[in-house]
Design a protein around this motif. Structure first.
Motif, PDB file in Angstrom:
ATOM      1  N   ILE A   1       0.965  -1.254  -0.042  1.00  0.00           N
ATOM      2  CA  ILE A   1      -0.024  -0.082   0.060  1.00  0.00           C
ATOM      3  C   ILE A   1       0.872   1.317  -0.043  1.00  0.00           C
ATOM      4  O   ILE A   1       1.829   1.398   0.741  1.00  0.00           O
ATOM      5  N   HIS A   2       0.465   2.217  -0.997  1.00  0.00           N
ATOM      6  CA  HIS A   2       1.267   3.458  -0.903  1.00  0.00           C
ATOM      7  C   HIS A   2       0.135   4.432  -0.394  1.00  0.00           C
ATOM      8  O   HIS A   2      -0.885   4.483  -1.153  1.00  0.00           O
ATOM      9  N   THR A   3       0.653   5.391   0.345  1.00  0.00           N
ATOM     10  CA  THR A   3      -0.321   6.472   0.738  1.00  0.00           C
ATOM     11  C   THR A   3       0.012   8.131  -0.122  1.00  0.00           C
ATOM     12  O   THR A   3       1.221   8.013  -0.605  1.00  0.00           O
ATOM     13  N   PHE A   4      -1.040   8.905   0.007  1.00  0.00           N
ATOM     14  CA  PHE A   4      -0.758   9.991  -0.625  1.00  0.00           C
ATOM     15  C   PHE A   4      -1.609  11.075  -0.006  1.00  0.00           C
ATOM     16  O   PHE A   4      -2.665  10.800   0.566  1.00  0.00           O
ATOM     17  N   ARG A   5      -0.919  12.273   0.132  1.00  0.00           N
ATOM     18  CA  ARG A   5      -1.661  13.641   0.573  1.00  0.00           C
ATOM     19  C   ARG A   5      -1.020  14.735  -0.083  1.00  0.00           C
ATOM     20  O   ARG A   5       0.155  14.523  -0.673  1.00  0.00           O
ATOM     21  N   GLN A   6      -1.931  15.834  -0.072  1.00  0.00           N
ATOM     22  CA  GLN A   6      -1.105  17.141  -0.423  1.00  0.00           C
ATOM     23  C   GLN A   6       0.181  17.187  -0.148  1.00  0.00           C
ATOM     24  O   GLN A   6       0.645  17.433   1.233  1.00  0.00           O
ATOM     25  N   GLY A   7       1.235  17.344  -1.155  1.00  0.00           N
ATOM     26  CA  GLY A   7       2.638  17.669  -0.666  1.00  0.00           C
ATOM     27  C   GLY A   7       3.479  16.381  -0.528  1.00  0.00           C
ATOM     28  O   GLY A   7       4.520  16.816  -0.245  1.00  0.00           O
ATOM     29  N   SER A   8       2.752  15.357  -0.338  1.00  0.00           N
ATOM     30  CA  SER A   8       3.566  13.990  -0.197  1.00  0.00           C
ATOM     31  C   SER A   8       2.934  12.853  -0.547  1.00  0.00           C
ATOM     32  O   SER A   8       1.850  12.690  -0.727  1.00  0.00           O
ATOM     33  N   ALA A   9       3.611  11.920  -1.505  1.00  0.00           N
ATOM     34  CA  ALA A   9       3.118  10.719  -2.010  1.00  0.00           C
ATOM     35  C   ALA A   9       4.276   9.494  -2.113  1.00  0.00           C
ATOM     36  O   ALA A   9       5.396  10.046  -2.416  1.00  0.00           O
ATOM     37  N   GLU A  10       3.859   8.423  -1.826  1.00  0.00           N
ATOM     38  CA  GLU A  10       4.606   7.194  -1.945  1.00  0.00           C
ATOM     39  C   GLU A  10       4.787   6.758  -3.325  1.00  0.00           C
ATOM     40  O   GLU A  10       3.438   6.386  -3.738  1.00  0.00           O
ATOM     41  N   ARG A  11       5.659   6.848  -4.089  1.00  0.00           N
ATOM     42  CA  ARG A  11       5.727   6.643  -5.565  1.00  0.00           C
ATOM     43  C   ARG A  11       6.512   5.546  -5.813  1.00  0.00           C
ATOM     44  O   ARG A  11       7.755   5.815  -5.670  1.00  0.00           O
TER      45      ARG A  11
END
Length: 901
Positions: free
Chosen positions: A5-15
């Motif tokens: 699982i990869h998380t994301f939010r404004q200004g940060s993302a696991e890519r």
């Protein structure tokens, strides 16, 4: 084990490294937007790798994945300040399924995951809107039950209608909270009755059930069929993205919209798009039309709409930033919830051919890309649509048949079943569509006066198709579902019968045959298209000529930027009505004296034709091919026509029929034609050469521009053949120059269309000033396939994967192309300065042009209306080769493949 699982939010993302493969198009796009510090709803994506892991235990999700989902939910709770199943501020999720390539049949989006009998009351109290909360709960129950339990949505409509009647509602839905609760209770009972299980009240179990059902949708029949059809591997897998819900359908401070970075009507940078307030359609309110980015504060429509409920300046800035990142016009899906703006998807914007040209020019003007990159943004074949009439409104049209799209554009007119009828109707000022089972060379004049051509038989390289493209007429071929009864003068489509004079419309871009007339328009894009062509002309190496025989074709080609004529087929000039009798007298003459007398009648016509072509081309090269087809093609067909010609010539019908029979051949393509005619009847060569040289001298006197005619000898396979014909041409040249007291420069070359000519290209180049590869006949002789009959089976070959493309449309690189490359190498070994070109149908095909550029040909020649296509394709080929050697020359990022759909 790779991260599930990869998380994301404004200004940060696991890519991950290959975000598109791991996260799917939806997840990868949200991660990209988050990484660019753009406003997105926070969330997480379960990877395709986790799907593959789960596929090994299809009955339940792996324990490790269940734990990871719980951890991701806890992270999201911390980020949002909301709690899954919380007593206050409950967290709700939107769950979306995706893959690297969008695939139909995958799970639909499930919204409001986390709603249950308790949290719906909490949300109602928090928002002060019980109606919205329960509408959302109803939607969740239906979508969850549909995905997880397979319950048909139509069945819920029946339950809803029964409750409406039992409850005696005044409106179309519950008006009070107690009525909503009764409906929800009835839904629960129905789900448990049909599924045998209650709907989970635990939000985490809801989420895990949705994830498991989404994983299973990979195996749906529709998804399987699509993957098989498009060659998508079975283990490619899907991903599931969950993000915090946006309440975008609640009130006039919420809504859904789509924004573009450009005004597609002008190509200029401007925030344009549409927005729907409070659950209304996003097409109802448009904004930003004509206004540049940075100058919009709000929008309204004649004061009737409320102001945009979020910061439109911020939206404009976000869209402009995405355009700069992608180096192309973008389209962005967004939502507004309680006046807060969120982006959900971005992509390189889809566009029509006309819009593509405008946008490319606009991006150059804004210094985002350079001229070369603008050229590469255009699909050359799409330009056909900009140069031909198109149908405006198809909604009310009745399609009565469909064939092959053989020549682009649309045309309406009265049916004409014969060339004579077409000429008569056109002479009366009526628009006509020539309808034939198949066309023949003698139909050329009828094709010229018609608005379009429809044939029941034939393919996209048949006589009708090739001629129609050459003269810029719409054409549909191979409309096999239609039936033509020429004797009765009827065209039948099922139970519908049409007679001569009835109106039809044909669309040569789609292959459709339509009953009655249709509204047509010719797109106007002269300014931007002209600039794009300037870019292309600066970038390309190869010259682009045209195939043309008539003044109209030559003028059209010059208007489209042709740099000369690469093929003038003189036989087409003989099929005009006032010349056919003299041509037939020449063919039927018993001796050379009679042939020369008939040819003397044709000399002024030929000379006049050539003068006009030379003047139109104003000093540009004009390549004239000597007579090519077998002579029987000029003679009458059918008893009625034979009787008419016999009477005209004062000979018996039996004698004429016998003469025609003797001239007919079993395989005319390989028979008495081309240079073989010139050797058998050198008087034909002598008259044509005289007409060419006299016309060149006259045209040069009139225009003042030097004329250097190029005489092309067709179907040469032996050097001795070219020696023989060239000697006759040189003799005539000396005679004409002596008679006129004027010197003349000219060139003699040959059309290379036989494998033997390629094998002996080094020897033939000792005599020839130029080679023009005739790819139509070369393809026929290399494959041993008749172009006119190939449509019967080549489509089957393509469908079954035997061949990738029809070799008559796009050059067969491995076979025909290899021979062309050999011919080029051998010819230049003998004569480094020899001019080499192509004049077959593939001269206007972008893929073929790319090969010709690599092979080092000097020019391509194509039909007039394909000249712009060839100019762009030649430029693209040159740019790609240059970039492969030196690297790209793009000012911005260039066109990057977006992570979104």
């Amino acid at each position: 084990m790779a991260k599930r699982i990869h998380t994301f939010r404004q200004g940060s993302a696991e890519r991950p490294a290959d975000a598109l493969e791991a996260l799917g198009s939806k997840g990868a796009n949200l991660a990209l937007l988050a990484a660019l510090d753009l406003p997105v709803p926070p969330g997480f994506t379960i990877t395709s790798g986790a799907w593959r892991e789960a596929s090994s235990t299809p009955n339940e999700l792996p324990a490790g994945l269940r734990v990871d989902v719980g951890t991701a939910v806890k992270w999201l709770e911390d980020v949002t300040g909301r709690v899954f199943d919380g007593a206050t501020r409950p967290l709700l999720l939107a769950v979306r399924t995706g893959a690297r390539t969008p695939i139909p049949g995958l799970a639909e989006t499930v919204l409001d995951v986390g709603l249950n009998d308790r949290t719906v009351e909490t949300i109602a109290a928090e928002l002060g809107d019980a109606g919205f909360a329960f509408r959302s709960y109803r939607r969740f129950l239906e979508s969850f039950a549909g995905l997880v339990f397979g319950i048909d949505g139509a069945e819920f409509e029946d339950v809803f209608e029964a409750e409406r009647l039992d409850g005696g509602w005044n409106g179309v839905e519950p008006g009070e909270a107690r009525e909503w609760r009764r409906l929800v209770s009835r839904y629960h009972a129905f789900i448990e009755e049909v599924a045998g299980l209650p709907l989970p009240q635990s939000p985490i179990e809801q989420l895990l059930s949705v994830v498991e059902a989404s994983f299973s949708s990979w195996r749906s029949p529709l998804a399987r069929s699509f993957r098989t059809l498009h060659g998508i591997p079975e283990n490619a897998g899907l991903s599931v993205t969950a993000h915090a819900m946006i309440f975008n359908e609640r009130d006039m401070n919420s809504g859904t919209g789509r924004a573009r970075s450009r005004d597609f009507a002008t190509g200029r940078a401007a925030l344009t798009g549409e927005f729907g307030f409070g659950g209304r359609s996003a097409t109802e309110t448009r904004f930003g039309e004509g206004g540049p980015i940075g100058e919009l504060a709000d929008f309204a429509r004649a004061g009737a709409e409320p102001a945009f409920p979020a910061d439109i300046q911020a939206l404009a800035a976000h869209v402009a930033r995405l355009e700069a990142h992608f180096g192309d016009a973008v389209e962005v899906d967004f939502m507004v919830g309680d006046s807060e703006l969120f982006l959900l998807q971005s992509r390189v914007a889809k566009r029509s051919p006309a819009e593509a040209v405008r946008i490319a020019i606009g991006l150059v003007e804004d210094d985002l890309i350079d001229e070369d990159e603008a050229i590469l943004r255009i699909d050359p074949t799409s330009l056909d649509q900009l140069l031909h009439p198109a149908i405006v409104n198809r909604d009310s049209l009745q399609v009565i048949g469909k064939g092959l799209p053989a020549s682009p554009g649309a045309a309406s007119g009265a049916i004409a079943f014969t060339t004579e009828d077409a000429r008569r109707a056109a002479g009366e000022g009526r628009a006509v569509i020539l309808v034939r089972n198949e066309t023949h060379p003698e139909d050329i004049h009828g094709m010229h006066v018609s608005e379009g051509i429809l044939t029941i038989r034939g393919g996209t390289t048949s006589h009708a198709a090739v001629v129609a493209r050459g003269i810029g007429k719409p054409c549909v071929t191979g409309a096999g579902a239609l039936r033509l009864d020429a004797a009765r003068g009827l065209l039948t489509a099922g139970t519908l019968s049409l007679k001569a004079g009835d109106t039809i419309t044909i669309d040569g871009s789609s292959g459709e045959v339509i009953l009655g007339g249709a509204e047509l328009e010719r797109p106007s894009l002269a300014g931007e298209l002209a600039r794009l062509m300037d870019f292309a002309d600066r970038a390309r190496r190869m010259v682009v000529r045209t195939n043309a025989e008539t003044p109209a074709e030559a003028r059209a080609a010059r208007a489209f930027g042709a740099e000369g004529i690469g093929l003038c087929r003189t036989e087409h000039m003989f099929f005009q009505g006032d010349r056919v009798p003299a041509m037939r007298r020449m063919i039927l003459a018993p001796d050379e004296k009679g042939r020369r007398e008939a040819l003397a009648e044709l000399l002024p016509f030929q000379r006049s034709d050539f003068v006009e072509l030379f003047e139109i081309m104003a000093g540009l090269p004009v390549t004239i091919r000597l007579l090519d087809p077998p002579l029987h093609e000029f003679l009458p067909k059918g008893e009625a026509e034979i009787a008419e010609v016999a009477s005209q010539f004062g000979i018996e019908e039996r004698v004429l029929a016998d003469r025609i029979a003797k001239l007919e051949e079993f395989n005319p393509m390989l028979g008495h034609r081309g240079c073989r005619l010139a050797i058998s009847h050198p008087e034909i060569v002598e008259v044509q050469a005289r007409a060419i040289f006299e016309a060149a001298i006259e045209a040069e006197k009139r225009s003042g521009a030097a004329v250097v005619p190029e005489i092309m000898v067709p179907l040469v396979g032996l050097k001795a053949e070219l020696d023989f014909v060239k000697a006759r041409v040189d003799e005539v040249a000396q005679l004409v120059m002596a008679e006129r007291g004027q010197s003349l420069d000219y060139r003699v070359g040959t059309m290379i269309e036989l494998p033997r000519a390629i094998v002996r290209a080094d020897a033939i180049a000792e005599v020839a000033d130029f080679f023009s590869f005739g790819t139509n006949d070369l393809t026929q002789t290399v494959f041993g396939i008749s172009r006119d009959d190939a449509a019967n089976f080549l489509s089957t070959y393509e469908r079954k994967g035997i061949i990738a493309r029809d070799p008559f449309q796009s050059v067969d690189v491995e076979g025909v192309g290899e021979l062309i490359a050999l011919g080029v190498e051998k010819a230049r070994r003998t004569r480094p300065d020899i001019v080499l070109g192509v004049c077959g149908e593939q001269g206007g095909d972008p893929a073929s042009i790319a090969f010709f550029e690599q092979t080092g040909l000097d020019y391509v020649s194509c039909s007039p209306f394909r000249v712009p296509v060839a100019r762009i394709a030649a430029a693209q080929a040159a740019i790609r080769i240059s970039r492969s050697l030196k690297g790209p020359g793009v000012k911005g990022r260039g066109r990057l493949a977006p992570a979104g759909e």
